[in-house]
Motif scaffolding. Structure first.
Motif, PDB file in Angstrom:
ATOM      1  N   SER A  93       0.838  -1.197   0.000  1.00 56.14           N
ATOM      2  CA  SER A  93       0.000   0.000   0.000  1.00 56.14           C
ATOM      3  C   SER A  93       0.871   1.245   0.000  1.00 56.14           C
ATOM      4  N   TYR A 114       1.465   5.375   0.668  1.00 56.60           N
ATOM      5  CA  TYR A 114       1.069   6.449   1.566  1.00 56.60           C
ATOM      6  C   TYR A 114       1.927   7.680   1.332  1.00 56.60           C
ATOM      7  N   PRO A 167       4.379   7.142   7.657  1.00 51.55           N
ATOM      8  CA  PRO A 167       3.241   7.591   6.851  1.00 51.55           C
ATOM      9  C   PRO A 167       2.530   8.746   7.550  1.00 51.55           C
ATOM     10  N   ARG A 185      -0.930   8.125   9.832  1.00 52.77           N
ATOM     11  CA  ARG A 185      -1.071   6.714  10.212  1.00 52.77           C
ATOM     12  C   ARG A 185      -0.025   6.385  11.268  1.00 52.77           C
ATOM     13  N   CYS A 209       0.604   0.819   8.666  1.00 53.77           N
ATOM     14  CA  CYS A 209      -0.308   0.487   7.578  1.00 53.77           C
ATOM     15  C   CYS A 209      -1.580  -0.171   8.109  1.00 53.77           C
TER      16      CYS A 209
END
Length: 65
Positions: free
Chosen positions: A19, A21, A33, A36, A40
């Protein structure tokens, strides 16, 4: 007063699921990130900065070619 002089904004990929970010590359070579704090959504906490080699990817819909 800017506390982030040694930090650089980048795009980072989760090493566990891939993913992407928006992230900060911190002065101690860690990547965090943005937004976050726990990592993740898959639970991964290790990230790799995405380099310019992905700059040729297009987000446009090319399906009518």
């Amino acid at each position: 007063m800017d506390d982030s002089d040694d930090n650089r904004r980048t795009i980072a990929a989760c090493e566990q699921c891939g993913s992407l970010y928006a992230a900060l590359e911190l002065s101690d070579d860690k990547i965090r990130p943005i937004g976050r704090r726990d990592g993740c959504r898959c639970g991964g906490t290790d990230f790799t900065a995405v380099d310019d080699s992905l700059s040729d990817l297009s987000l446009e819909d090319d399906s009518d070619e």
